[in-house]
Design an enzyme around this catalytic site. Sequence first.
Site: not given
Lengths: 748, 748
Positions: A311-312, A455, A569-570
Amino acid sequence: MRRGNVYQIANGYMGYRGTLDEFSSEQLVGITLAGIFDRVGSAWREPVNAPNGGFTSVSLGGAELTALGKKVARHRQTLRFDNALFQRETAFVSKGTTLTIRSSRFLSAENPNLGCIRFSVMSDRAAQVTIRTGIDANIWDLNGPHLLHLSAARKDKVLVVEGSTNESSKRVVVAEASDIGFGEVSYESSGNRNLRVVTFRAEAGKTYTFHKYFAVFTDNDAVGGSLVEAAVEAVRRAASDGHEACLAAHDARWREKWARCDVTIDGDDEAQLALRYSILQLLMVAPVKGSANSIPARALSGQVYKGAIFWDTEMFMFPFFIHTYPEKAVELMRYRIRTLNGARRKARTEGVGTRGAFYAWESQETGEDACTYFNIGDPFTGRALRTYFRDKQVHISGDVAIAMWDYFRLTGDDSLLLEGGAEVILECARFFYSFAYFKSEKRRYEILDVVGPDEYHERVNNNAFTSMVARETLTIATEAVGYLRRRHPKALGRLLRKLRIEKELPAFQDAARRLFVPGPDPKTGIIEQFDGYLGLQESTVEELKARMIHPNEYLGAGQGLAVPTKIIKQADVVMMLNLFRTRFPSAIKRANWEYYEPRTEHGSSLSACAYAMVAAEFGNLDFAYKYFLKTAKIDLEAKYKVYVGSVFMGGSHPAANGGAWMTAVLGFGGVQADERRVAINPRLWRKWKRLNFHLAYKGDDFRINITRNTVTVAPSGTNARTHTMVVAGRPVNCAPGRLATVRYRPSR
Amino acid sequence: MRRGNVYQIANGYMGYRGTLDEFSSEQLVGITLAGIFDRVGSAWREPVNAPNGGFTSVSLGGAELTALGKKVARHRQTLRFDNALFQRETAFVSKGTTLTIRSSRFLSAENPNLGCIRFSVMSDRAAQVTIRTGIDANIWDLNGPHLLHLSAARKDKVLVVEGSTNESSKRVVVAEASDIGFGEVSYESSGNRNLRVVTFRAEAGKTYTFHKYFAVFTDNDAVGGSLVEAAVEAVRRAASDGHEACLAAHDARWREKWARCDVTIDGDDEAQLALRYSILQLLMVAPVKGSANSIPARALSGQVYKGAIFWDTEMFMFPFFIHTYPEKAVELMRYRIRTLNGARRKARTEGVGTRGAFYAWESQETGEDACTYFNIGDPFTGRALRTYFRDKQVHISGDVAIAMWDYFRLTGDDSLLLEGGAEVILECARFFYSFAYFKSEKRRYEILDVVGPDEYHERVNNNAFTSMVARETLTIATEAVGYLRRRHPKALGRLLRKLRIEKELPAFQDAARRLFVPGPDPKTGIIEQFDGYLGLQESTVEELKARMIHPNEYLGAGQGLAVPTKIIKQADVVMMLNLFRTRFPSAIKRANWEYYEPRTEHGSSLSACAYAMVAAEFGNLDFAYKYFLKTAKIDLEAKYKVYVGSVFMGGSHPAANGGAWMTAVLGFGGVQADERRVAINPRLWRKWKRLNFHLAYKGDDFRINITRNTVTVAPSGTNARTHTMVVAGRPVNCAPGRLATVRYRPSR
């Protein structure tokens, strides 16, 4: 290792690690090809590396010289930003003789199959020198060997090496020509090397120069004839044109690229350097026109992450291209069209009763998912941990649909919709509709059992990011159908019949209306990341790290330390606020940023720039700057881990490169474009005196110059029409070739 | 350790481990009380053990005698099945003198607070003997101490020890009286012991006998006055009645119990013994009338499993009681009525937007869930693993509702419905309705994200067992409302108003109709355990065990070895086929049994009997017998692990006890009762010549005698009406007091 990454060059067709001419597989030479993959046994599928047509080694008095040896007196290597030219200069001393090698290398931006090298040697004393140059087929592979039946040949003076992948027997051919005009030439073919050997007595102080041309062709190239002939012909033509001509054509292309994409920052050399390096990376790896390739998570820097597209690409790279270089953005989208059938298969096989297009989490050339169910190693048991990246990270289909629609919205070019883009959008909407459940009591659809960008928390319900993306996809589908109905009714009719989807469209509309997306709490403004998130344990990243027993233990995967806590995580909610930045007021952005930031590990290179972007939005510019710089310097400083356990993880970070550009231009520059207009609300970081960048919008081009208190829009003289931009809240007429300057009050 | 389990006695109010008179906390003496719990700090909440009013130690020549010491010449202990009387006889030899202790102990079946002991000593030579007898408050606790502020007192000659729980200050009082008519008596109160000391010179060969009476009272006893007085009064009255009278009353109760519940098997002494022992266990731990207590997973054998009530009770114990002893079955159901508010709270707090009653997975006295989210230790990290037993094993509410409805269906007694049973059923239905999701495309409700009986596969969708149970609950709710509307319209009106549920009833009906339950595959007959099960990896239990790295590693919890495979912990689809045995044809039972059995670890004591039951249904009697015997012998042989790591896990297995009865009577006996009739289709195991058992049905009683080719029904002469049973497919009139015999053809 790291230098191989930092000094790598690429031209969209292939990437060439920044290794030296005399290096071979042991020194991790890699020429990674875009869009061709292979799998050996049950190992990870990964991109194929080509035999190295750039190989040259030099022997002095019978001893082979290498920059890794002890005879090196001086070594210098450079990568030019303006044309992605790699240069090296190494002086070797042996028994009182100093021999200097100079070479420069580029992968042609004009002819994607071609690489060109200028190579010279000079000895300060007369000496016996041997040069071996040609093709080295000793290929570094993470999970190879991928090329079988390697054969070496010579067509007149052109060297050829040919092999084929073991999975699908795709041929890879490398040809090499050289214009050596000195010494005795013989040929040597052994140990996977196909070389020409040039022996000569070098006169003291005389420079011996030659040029190499290598071409790579694979079965992916529609050459309409023999691959070998095509490759041989390519190097012959290049040799006949000569190095200077090739370089000139290459340079011309690079001037175009920079003209479109350069960003200048006055007052901050550190940021300028890091950002330009980031842009260079993106420009080097942008897909070749017509290739319908995309950009893998590690771009063309090697085989890490299976060479897969994540998806980046849509979230972090696509924005750069769509705003500067739509001809490249369209290839990224064509890649998703090309892999639509893979996504359809995944929807059928991955879910119970799901339909439409569920894009691969790790996508290779066919759209099959290269992501495994057991994707992370457990240091405690040595077993692989079950993760749900592949089967539950459904937002990928929405990410694709949104980018597809953005291409149309921001370019005004509907050809992509007609050539498959609308089909992708409809199939993604169909997927989300078939994936959603209706909660009768609440009269709403919900998106259940997903993994969001964070995630660490898998299998959650009503993840704000995912649900928002799903709803957007359903909405876009309706809009796309509406547009086509008005403008291309026949094409729409054909599409609807092909997909047998017309009867489902009202349901998509209804689902878009009723789909639940967690909203801001009326009191705190906090958006709950997913059902139950706010009830998780409080903790800090430091606390979790202190509780770790093993340095490599993973914090997620159902039993990891982060799972019962709020540590993420992000960026997840903040990523959502970034992606939908016009939908939320500044106060909500701030509230969520302040809530989630201290709870974010930033365990992904995608995290920092999302936080930077949103911080810029609500005015925490110092923080935005800090994370911008961190993002922009990832590849230049290359301080990331290159090995995790025994697995090589090095390589470039094109998503971070894109994130750096986004933060600079969309964040600090405050650019916000939609189908109606471009708005610019600058919020330059305090040390920046000037920010200057190019914008592409609806087929026209603009140069934007932002100072501390002015914004100047310079529409290209070739623009087709006058646009109205909204600068600092004021509408500005931007007629072709006419500068428009607006004063604004800096936010502080 | 094991003997303490095998020889334990109980009377529903308390359980007394089969330890010896002179034992104390170090020898794991436990008098576990039903329905009173306490928690110390953050340790597990567990039942409270009472001070031991049965303590007696004997000293010979100044040295205390213990059966664990070296002076034991002979020891024998027995547990009588007919009246749950524990007896011991131990001969001690010291310096040429043999002193024999005999004691017998029972917990009164007549007076649940009371325990009675007859104790005697005899020395073969004249000797100086000291007897210490009274109350030993040194209590063995797994996670204690639970009783604080222990105080010892003496009321005339009655000894009293009193304490209170630390969590809610519930008082526990033990009184003890003794009729010692010999020796010098003094009193000694030290180290948590409140004793009377009797010193005497024993004449050679003379038996010195006395009787002890101890009574336990807690704040759970509605005594309407002082607990101490109640306890003192209880032991005084018992002492005044005398041991023989107390025993006679006790025995009379036990005769009643066995008359209702005994099963005789001719031709198979091993099965007979094991089954009788199982029935004895169930009769001992059946709740006291009016207590509204239930039976914990380890019954009253200690504090293991937190003394909590699981689904085991409804699924494996309730069938025994409902078919033999409905007065006990009703208490199990009253317990669920009593804890309904706890279940309501759990629905609110455990789910997002769920309502109604979500019963505790591990239920204690208030219905709060004692199950932790991290319920299993990970030997690799020493951390606790996240399991979803508590929050996702939603079938518990259906198990309760089904049992509640069965009580009414099989007894015809609607009083339980009126006193809260219907409320439980409606609230369970409401829970499932609020838990279910609608899949618009498929026009069906689904039950998502659950844990079924097979706990190795957590968070699955459309688990056949759970969905079936949910659908049944919704159906039952409609039936219960229909019944009440006809018979008790006013009570129904009050209930509907109280619950504000009337408007929801049509939705329940609709959901019951549209709720998806995976059915048999048309070709194979296999019912998929949950979405995706059939796509999991094939494996065997042996293979998984061979792959284990640590002997204590858990096979589930998201990352365990069984998770990606088809290996299941215990009967799941087969459990469903057992629970709904009239709904599926024999061929489906066989197909699923044969598919799932080789893939079942039988990692729970509940598994074997479900497989045995279903095997009996479709005619694999040898297998049914093998698993029947395994189930029936669990507690008698006590070969199970008593320690897991450092955690004591020993104790009785009342669910297996119930499973043994079910297999014998419902399985081999072929009894199937519903609201319309009792059907009997015998399939005796080949060695069984005769199977004789009692049945309670709609308030009447029957003795059933099955031989190899006849079934004789003996309705009690006191039965209220004539019933028609269906024996081997033929309707049989069963008039009160009139034997009816039917011949049948044995299945093989």
